[in-house]
Design an enzyme around this catalytic site. Structure first.
Site, PDB file in Angstrom:
ATOM      1  N   LEU A  41      -0.316  -3.124   8.940  1.00  0.00           N
ATOM      2  CA  LEU A  41      -0.964  -1.988   8.268  1.00  0.00           C
ATOM      3  C   LEU A  41      -2.146  -2.439   7.418  1.00  0.00           C
ATOM      4  O   LEU A  41      -2.951  -1.605   7.002  1.00  0.00           O
ATOM      5  CB  LEU A  41       0.036  -1.278   7.339  1.00  0.00           C
ATOM      6  CG  LEU A  41       1.323  -0.720   7.946  1.00  0.00           C
ATOM      7  CD1 LEU A  41       2.184  -0.101   6.853  1.00  0.00           C
ATOM      8  CD2 LEU A  41       1.016   0.324   9.010  1.00  0.00           C
TER       9      LEU A  41
ATOM     10  N   TYR B 114     -15.671   2.318  10.464  1.00  0.00           N
ATOM     11  CA  TYR B 114     -14.205   2.273  10.391  1.00  0.00           C
ATOM     12  C   TYR B 114     -13.601   2.597  11.757  1.00  0.00           C
ATOM     13  O   TYR B 114     -12.735   1.877  12.265  1.00  0.00           O
ATOM     14  CB  TYR B 114     -13.723   3.259   9.318  1.00  0.00           C
ATOM     15  CG  TYR B 114     -12.224   3.269   9.111  1.00  0.00           C
ATOM     16  CD1 TYR B 114     -11.544   2.127   8.710  1.00  0.00           C
ATOM     17  CD2 TYR B 114     -11.486   4.434   9.316  1.00  0.00           C
ATOM     18  CE1 TYR B 114     -10.172   2.144   8.513  1.00  0.00           C
ATOM     19  CE2 TYR B 114     -10.114   4.460   9.115  1.00  0.00           C
ATOM     20  CZ  TYR B 114      -9.462   3.318   8.718  1.00  0.00           C
ATOM     21  OH  TYR B 114      -8.105   3.331   8.525  1.00  0.00           O
TER      22      TYR B 114
ATOM     23  N   LYS C 229     -11.537   0.038  14.273  1.00  0.00           N
ATOM     24  CA  LYS C 229     -10.188   0.347  14.752  1.00  0.00           C
ATOM     25  C   LYS C 229     -10.176   0.442  16.281  1.00  0.00           C
ATOM     26  O   LYS C 229      -9.178   0.108  16.928  1.00  0.00           O
ATOM     27  CB  LYS C 229      -9.668   1.625  14.099  1.00  0.00           C
ATOM     28  CG  LYS C 229      -9.340   1.450  12.627  1.00  0.00           C
ATOM     29  CD  LYS C 229      -8.081   0.579  12.441  1.00  0.00           C
ATOM     30  CE  LYS C 229      -7.672   0.441  11.001  1.00  0.00           C
ATOM     31  NZ  LYS C 229      -6.406  -0.286  10.839  1.00  0.00           N
TER      32      LYS C 229
ATOM     33  N   GLY D 256       0.830  -1.211   0.000  1.00  0.00           N
ATOM     34  CA  GLY D 256       0.000   0.000   0.000  1.00  0.00           C
ATOM     35  C   GLY D 256       0.859   1.254   0.000  1.00  0.00           C
ATOM     36  O   GLY D 256       2.090   1.184  -0.025  1.00  0.00           O
ATOM     37  N   PHE D 257       0.183   2.373   0.045  1.00  0.00           N
ATOM     38  CA  PHE D 257       0.879   3.659   0.001  1.00  0.00           C
ATOM     39  C   PHE D 257       1.847   3.809   1.184  1.00  0.00           C
ATOM     40  O   PHE D 257       3.061   3.974   0.996  1.00  0.00           O
ATOM     41  CB  PHE D 257      -0.188   4.771  -0.026  1.00  0.00           C
ATOM     42  CG  PHE D 257       0.266   6.094   0.470  1.00  0.00           C
ATOM     43  CD1 PHE D 257       1.336   6.752  -0.132  1.00  0.00           C
ATOM     44  CD2 PHE D 257      -0.374   6.701   1.550  1.00  0.00           C
ATOM     45  CE1 PHE D 257       1.758   7.996   0.329  1.00  0.00           C
ATOM     46  CE2 PHE D 257       0.037   7.932   2.002  1.00  0.00           C
ATOM     47  CZ  PHE D 257       1.113   8.575   1.412  1.00  0.00           C
TER      48      PHE D 257
ATOM     49  N   ALA E 118      -1.647  -0.412  13.324  1.00  0.00           N
ATOM     50  CA  ALA E 118      -1.972   0.905  12.765  1.00  0.00           C
ATOM     51  C   ALA E 118      -3.433   1.216  13.048  1.00  0.00           C
ATOM     52  O   ALA E 118      -4.335   0.546  12.553  1.00  0.00           O
ATOM     53  CB  ALA E 118      -1.710   0.915  11.269  1.00  0.00           C
TER      54      ALA E 118
END
Ligand code: UDP
Length: 322
Positions: free
Chosen positions: A82, A155, A159, A16-17, A123
């Protein structure tokens, strides 16, 4: 104790980024890196700077594959987790996948880590603070989330469960966990496809299309350059004092989205017009936005000795130059 043939790091979501920048940093420091990524939002080209390094290996697969994840966890000394479904648009459009990946995935990683006592960085996200008005947000501050009929909040809830679970593994089983709440992270290779504002504005400005500011543009965010964020992640997971803690990772340079649009237009030399789009046109599902989001970074500074400081103009220039 880990054997000598182990990889130093397992990075889930490494294609990923943020993950790919993290892998580059680790390899540049001479570390060996194993990546697990299902290439859902990540992609192979993100790893162009890593794939020829003999200390690097990519495994294409999902963290939801329990036996695969367990096998990889057993091959490494430290885990940076992540892998997640990310991006506000993605979350609203794929609610089931988001919840399953973000809760089960972390549970599988923690269970596997616990079976061999491997330290884990989890993360998390500034989204957790939700609609709290207690700015700047402190890690021990209350979180204020919206109704369950608005998918956006799933979301933050997922988390939050990840954080509770990770802290429980630390408290009840002694597993070394470090939880980082990432604030808006930007930089080269970030895609605008999943809703993120800065890559979108830059793409729009460069192609002379209208720059789309949602709502009144007065909402604020603090943007950090990805290089500084991955450096902070590595400093934290390597610091025994960070174990069992939740730490904000972000910058304190707060800017409104309207001003961001103006800066992007100015720095890129674009003639794009800036247009205000009402939220109900921009997002489905009775969307709620956050008005202000900024971290208290005292704990990050105490633990790492520094905080991200790249300014927004320099960040925009860096992205434009790539
Ligand atoms: N936003 C915008 N135009 C876009 C995309 C996003 O004005 O094309 C706004 C969005 O509504 C939010 C802010 O920019 O207020 C940051 O959005 P992003 O999805 O990047 O991250 P968030 O901080 O909401 O997780």
């Amino acid at each position: 104790m880990p054997g000598p043939s182990k990889y130093e790091y397992l990075v889930t979501g490494g294609a990923g980024f943020i993950g790919s920048h993290l892998c580059e940093l680790l390899l540049s420091r001479g570390k060996s890196v194993l990546v697990l990524d299902d290439l859902s939002t990540g992609n192979l080209s993100n790893l162009d700077g890593c794939s020829h390094n003999s200390s690097f290996r990519l495994v294409v697969g999902s963290v939801l594959d329990e036996s695969l994840t367990r096998g990889l966890v057993h091959q490494c000394r430290t885990i940076i987790h992540l892998a997640a479904a990310v991006g506000v648009e993605n979350i609203i459009r794929q609610p089931v996948e988001t919840i399953e990946t973000n809760v089960k995935g972390t549970e599988i990683v923690l269970m596997a880590a616990e079976s061999c006592g491997t330290p884990v960085f989890i993360a998390s996200t500034s989204e957790i603070y939700g609609k709290s008005e207690n700015v700047p947000f402190r890690e021990d501050g209350d979180i204020v989330l919206g109704a369950t009929c608005r998918s956006r909040w799933s979301y933050a809830c997922c988390k939050a469960i990840d954080e509770f679970l990770a802290l429980a593994y630390w408290k009840a089983k002694g597993l070394p966990v470090v939880i980082g709440r990432l604030f808006n992270t930007v930089g080269p290779r970030q895609s605008g496809r999943y809703g993120m504002v800065l890559p979108r504005f830059i793409e729009q400005a460069v192609s002379e299309k209208p720059i789309t500011v949602f709502g009144d543009g007065e909402q604020t965010r603090c943007f950090s350059l990805v290089y500084e964020i991955v450096d902070a992640i590595v400093s934290l997971i390597e610091n025994p004092d960070a174990v069992g803690k939740v730490i904000n990772i972000g910058s304190t340079g707060e800017i409104s989205i309207g001003s961001l649009a103006e800066k992007v237009r100015e720095i890129s030399g674009s003639n794009s017009e800036i247009v205000l789009i009402p939220y109900e046109e921009a997002y489905p599902d009775d969307f709620e936005d956050m008005r202000r989001r900024a971290p208290d970074v005292s704990l990050l500074r105490t633990l790492t000795g520094k905080v991200p400081e790249a300014e927004i103009d320099a960040i925009i220039r860096e992205i434009l130059s790539k």
